[in-house]
Design a protein around this motif. Sequence first.
Motif, mmCIF file in Angstrom:
data_model
loop_
_atom_site.group_PDB
_atom_site.id
_atom_site.type_symbol
_atom_site.label_atom_id
_atom_site.label_comp_id
_atom_site.label_asym_id
_atom_site.label_seq_id
_atom_site.Cartn_x
_atom_site.Cartn_y
_atom_site.Cartn_z
ATOM 1 N N GLN A 1 -13.819 11.283 10.760
ATOM 2 C CA GLN A 1 -12.593 11.426 10.113
ATOM 3 C C GLN A 1 -11.689 11.970 11.407
ATOM 4 O O GLN A 1 -12.104 12.129 12.658
ATOM 5 N N TYR A 2 -10.368 11.861 11.402
ATOM 6 C CA TYR A 2 -9.573 12.184 12.528
ATOM 7 C C TYR A 2 -8.586 13.104 12.030
ATOM 8 O O TYR A 2 -8.024 13.229 10.739
ATOM 9 N N GLN A 3 -7.756 13.712 12.997
ATOM 10 C CA GLN A 3 -6.607 14.304 12.830
ATOM 11 C C GLN A 3 -5.449 13.760 13.681
ATOM 12 O O GLN A 3 -5.558 13.414 14.898
ATOM 13 N N ASN A 4 -4.579 13.259 13.227
ATOM 14 C CA ASN A 4 -3.284 12.695 14.000
ATOM 15 C C ASN A 4 -2.059 13.486 13.518
ATOM 16 O O ASN A 4 -1.872 13.502 12.436
ATOM 17 N N PHE A 5 -1.303 13.987 14.565
ATOM 18 C CA PHE A 5 -0.140 14.780 14.517
ATOM 19 C C PHE A 5 0.931 13.956 15.400
ATOM 20 O O PHE A 5 0.649 14.242 16.430
ATOM 21 N N ARG A 6 1.821 13.323 14.830
ATOM 22 C CA ARG A 6 2.930 12.580 15.441
ATOM 23 C C ARG A 6 4.223 12.495 14.914
ATOM 24 O O ARG A 6 4.408 13.051 13.850
ATOM 25 N N ILE A 7 4.956 11.815 15.647
ATOM 26 C CA ILE A 7 6.186 11.618 15.296
ATOM 27 C C ILE A 7 6.477 10.214 14.698
ATOM 28 O O ILE A 7 6.146 9.297 15.289
ATOM 29 N N ASP A 8 6.974 10.065 13.244
ATOM 30 C CA ASP A 8 7.122 8.618 12.657
ATOM 31 C C ASP A 8 8.389 8.964 12.019
ATOM 32 O O ASP A 8 8.769 9.879 11.130
ATOM 33 N N GLY A 9 9.362 7.921 12.241
ATOM 34 C CA GLY A 9 10.655 7.863 11.713
ATOM 35 C C GLY A 9 11.336 8.976 12.228
ATOM 36 O O GLY A 9 12.419 9.365 11.257
ATOM 37 N N GLY A 10 11.099 9.747 13.125
ATOM 38 C CA GLY A 10 12.095 11.028 13.770
ATOM 39 C C GLY A 10 11.445 12.039 12.959
ATOM 40 O O GLY A 10 12.021 13.291 13.346
ATOM 41 N N ARG A 11 10.353 12.165 12.387
ATOM 42 C CA ARG A 11 9.948 13.264 11.519
ATOM 43 C C ARG A 11 8.231 13.658 11.966
ATOM 44 O O ARG A 11 7.863 12.587 12.341
ATOM 45 N N LEU A 12 7.967 14.549 11.760
ATOM 46 C CA LEU A 12 6.467 15.095 12.286
ATOM 47 C C LEU A 12 5.714 14.611 11.005
ATOM 48 O O LEU A 12 6.004 14.753 9.746
ATOM 49 N N ARG A 13 4.474 13.862 11.314
ATOM 50 C CA ARG A 13 3.752 13.358 10.285
ATOM 51 C C ARG A 13 2.213 13.739 10.769
ATOM 52 O O ARG A 13 1.609 13.710 11.908
ATOM 53 N N SER A 14 1.519 14.252 9.979
ATOM 54 C CA SER A 14 0.120 14.728 9.908
ATOM 55 C C SER A 14 -0.742 13.681 9.175
ATOM 56 O O SER A 14 -0.294 13.147 7.885
ATOM 57 N N GLU A 15 -1.702 13.414 9.678
ATOM 58 C CA GLU A 15 -2.831 12.255 9.138
ATOM 59 C C GLU A 15 -4.209 13.035 9.309
ATOM 60 O O GLU A 15 -4.548 13.374 10.168
ATOM 61 N N HIS A 16 -4.985 12.783 8.086
ATOM 62 C CA HIS A 16 -6.596 13.055 8.040
ATOM 63 C C HIS A 16 -7.091 12.237 7.119
ATOM 64 O O HIS A 16 -6.718 12.529 5.800
ATOM 65 N N GLY A 17 -8.241 11.757 7.294
ATOM 66 C CA GLY A 17 -9.042 10.835 6.624
ATOM 67 C C GLY A 17 -8.014 9.913 5.892
ATOM 68 O O GLY A 17 -7.474 9.115 6.494
ATOM 69 N N ASP A 18 -8.079 9.941 4.576
ATOM 70 C CA ASP A 18 -7.120 8.906 3.762
ATOM 71 C C ASP A 18 -5.599 9.561 3.369
ATOM 72 O O ASP A 18 -5.126 9.142 2.535
ATOM 73 N N GLY A 19 -5.477 10.742 3.913
ATOM 74 C CA GLY A 19 -4.139 11.595 3.415
ATOM 75 C C GLY A 19 -3.245 11.490 4.637
ATOM 76 O O GLY A 19 -3.494 11.384 5.816
ATOM 77 N N ARG A 20 -2.031 11.762 4.321
ATOM 78 C CA ARG A 20 -1.039 11.912 5.150
ATOM 79 C C ARG A 20 0.258 12.558 4.453
ATOM 80 O O ARG A 20 0.325 12.496 3.564
ATOM 81 N N PHE A 21 0.970 13.406 5.123
ATOM 82 C CA PHE A 21 2.499 13.785 4.817
ATOM 83 C C PHE A 21 3.285 13.964 5.909
ATOM 84 O O PHE A 21 2.854 13.878 7.371
ATOM 85 N N ARG A 22 4.537 13.905 5.738
ATOM 86 C CA ARG A 22 5.661 13.652 6.991
ATOM 87 C C ARG A 22 6.737 14.906 6.292
ATOM 88 O O ARG A 22 7.029 14.997 5.210
ATOM 89 N N GLY A 23 6.969 15.604 7.557
ATOM 90 C CA GLY A 23 8.131 16.632 6.961
ATOM 91 C C GLY A 23 9.241 15.996 7.146
ATOM 92 O O GLY A 23 9.482 14.948 7.179
#
Length: 129
Positions: A1-23
């Motif tokens: 599994q992994y952790q990805n914390f990045r900017i997506d569409g100008g907002r912060l996005r966190s990803e892990h496994g099969d989940g994600r959410f964006r601020g």
Amino acid sequence: QYQNFRIDGGRLRSEHGDGRFRGASTVNDGEWHHVALAVDTGSNMTPPGTRIFVDGLQDAEGADTVNSQNIWNISADMDMAIGARTSAGDRFFVGLMDEVRVYDRALSNGEIAGLAGLTEPFDKPFAAE
């Protein structure tokens, strides 16, 4: 599994496994922002166990959310990269970073607010917990 914390569409996005959410807060506005991702021990991608912060305040969960039941399993022996995705060597960060920190525990909301320079976060004075 992994952790990805990045900017997506100008907002912060966190990803892990099969989940994600964006601020909900826009952070690509040319201004400096204090950003943080806090993950409680034994939690999955579902808030409140995983939280995004912008400028010391917890960011609202955005519409681009897929809650995952995968438990975070990041450990000290895993590869880590700052400014790019380690699994594919892409998604390079374009911008500036300063004072990057990684902790071995989830910081409290008050600790994150204090690091962002807020002296009275939420409804009580800041005190390290």
